[in-house]
Design a protein around this motif. Structure first.
Motif, PDB file in Angstrom:
ATOM      1  N   SER A  27     -48.705  21.784  25.853  1.00 13.42           N
ATOM      2  CA  SER A  27     -47.353  22.085  25.819  1.00 13.42           C
ATOM      3  C   SER A  27     -46.062  21.117  26.059  1.00 13.42           C
ATOM      4  N   ILE A  28     -44.954  20.210  25.301  1.00 16.05           N
ATOM      5  CA  ILE A  28     -44.642  18.830  24.794  1.00 16.05           C
ATOM      6  C   ILE A  28     -43.474  19.258  24.371  1.00 16.05           C
ATOM      7  N   LYS A  29     -42.357  18.471  25.387  1.00 12.31           N
ATOM      8  CA  LYS A  29     -40.922  19.031  25.434  1.00 12.31           C
ATOM      9  C   LYS A  29     -40.525  18.230  24.411  1.00 12.31           C
ATOM     10  N   ARG A  30     -38.749  18.364  23.913  1.00 14.16           N
ATOM     11  CA  ARG A  30     -38.407  17.126  23.580  1.00 14.16           C
ATOM     12  C   ARG A  30     -38.439  15.913  24.391  1.00 14.16           C
ATOM     13  N   GLY A  31     -38.124  15.192  23.581  1.00 10.32           N
ATOM     14  CA  GLY A  31     -38.152  14.201  24.200  1.00 10.32           C
ATOM     15  C   GLY A  31     -39.090  13.257  25.571  1.00 10.32           C
ATOM     16  N   GLU A  32     -40.165  13.943  25.412  1.00  9.82           N
ATOM     17  CA  GLU A  32     -41.469  13.342  25.992  1.00  9.82           C
ATOM     18  C   GLU A  32     -41.948  12.042  25.327  1.00  9.82           C
ATOM     19  N   SER A  33     -43.008  11.847  26.401  1.00  6.45           N
ATOM     20  CA  SER A  33     -43.705  10.658  25.563  1.00  6.45           C
ATOM     21  C   SER A  33     -44.977  11.169  26.468  1.00  6.45           C
ATOM     22  N   ILE A  34     -46.064  11.118  25.445  1.00  5.41           N
ATOM     23  CA  ILE A  34     -47.296  11.555  26.380  1.00  5.41           C
ATOM     24  C   ILE A  34     -48.597  10.264  25.969  1.00  5.41           C
ATOM     25  N   ALA A  35     -49.212  10.746  26.517  1.00  3.48           N
ATOM     26  CA  ALA A  35     -50.508   9.774  25.934  1.00  3.48           C
ATOM     27  C   ALA A  35     -51.999  10.346  26.021  1.00  3.48           C
TER      28      ALA A  35
END
Ligand SMILES: Nc1ncnc2c1ncn2[C@@H]1O[C@H](COP(=O)(O)OP(=O)(O)O)[C@@H](O)[C@H]1O
Ligand SMILES: [Mg+2]
Length: 222
Positions: A27-35
């Motif tokens: 689950s990834i929210k708007r504006g997050e940065s995920i590696a």
């Protein structure tokens, strides 16, 4: 912004079935940065392609901005993609018959961008390739081709940017500049970033990191 439920992917191989993704919940929210980090062959590129709607999983759900994309036909999925997603491929996927500027312009023209050429020039400049407009992909180094691919993805200013090892072919200094650009977009335009990377410095700049191990994803404590 991005959500998956029990995402599984299997492919037929000569001696049976290979399970590439083993029930991914993300689950990834708007504006997050995920590696997303992990060993070669662990399923990172497969997952990224699924999240971007470029490929369809064997089972499970993928929601992009609330739309469940696995049930859509290719035409509808393509419409969701063009609204929400830009993608930087591990192998760049530039068109060999177009020069650098034309490669960056093409998706803008397809999307009827009012100032496709100016936008393309601006973003080639931002990745440090203002002097390479008329070069064809075969006349560019691997790192330069990667930067053309990044400029092409950046120029569309989509809400979600997926990038598969975006600094993989770059030296440390150029890689750092590309990372600066990624996080500037993240900060200024609120672009959600999902990056597959072996670059520890890049991964550490992200808000969260996930480790892929043989098709299973675990969030890392950072
Ligand atoms: N279409 C396919 N058919 C068979 N095997 C595949 C296919 N796509 C990927 N694989 C295999 O699935 C595994 C994961 O691939 P990939 O997602 O590219 O890993 P990564 O990006 O982490 O290196 C690898 O072992 C790869 O060989
Ligand atoms: Mg890969």
């Amino acid at each position: 912004m991005i959500k998956t439920e029990q995402l599984q992917h299997q492919v037929p191989v000569t001696d049976g079935v290979l399970t590439i993704l083993k029930g991914i919940n993300l689950s990834i929210k708007r504006g997050e940065s995920i590696a997303i980090v992990g060993a070669s062959g662990s399923g990172k590129s497969t997952l990224l392609g699924m999240l971007a709607g470029l490929d369809t999983p064997s089972s499970g759900k993928i929601l992009l901005d609330g739309t469940e994309i696995t049930q859509l036909d290719e035409e509808k999925r393509s419409a969701v993609r063009s609204k929400l997603v830009s993608f930087v491929f591990q192998n760049f996927q530039l068109l060999s018959s177009l020069n650098a500027l034309e490669n960056v312009m093409l998706p803008l023209e397809v999307a009827n961008h009012p100032q496709a050429k100016q936008q393309a020039i601006e973003f080639l400049g931002r990745v440090g390739l203002a002097e390479r407009h008329t070069h064809f992909p075969r006349q560019l180094s691997g790192g330069e081709q990667q930067r053309v691919a990044l400029a092409r993805a950046f120029a569309s200013q989509a809400p979600i940017l997926f990038a598969d090892e975006p600094t993989g072919n770059l030296d440390t200094v150029t890689g750092g500049k590309v990372a600066d650009l990624l996080f500037a977009m993240n900060k200024e335009a609120g672009t959600t970033l999902v990056l597959v990377t072996h670059d520890r410095a890049l991964a550490q700049r992200c808000t969260r990191q996930y480790l892929m191990t043989a098709g299973e994803l675990a969030e890392l404590d950072t």
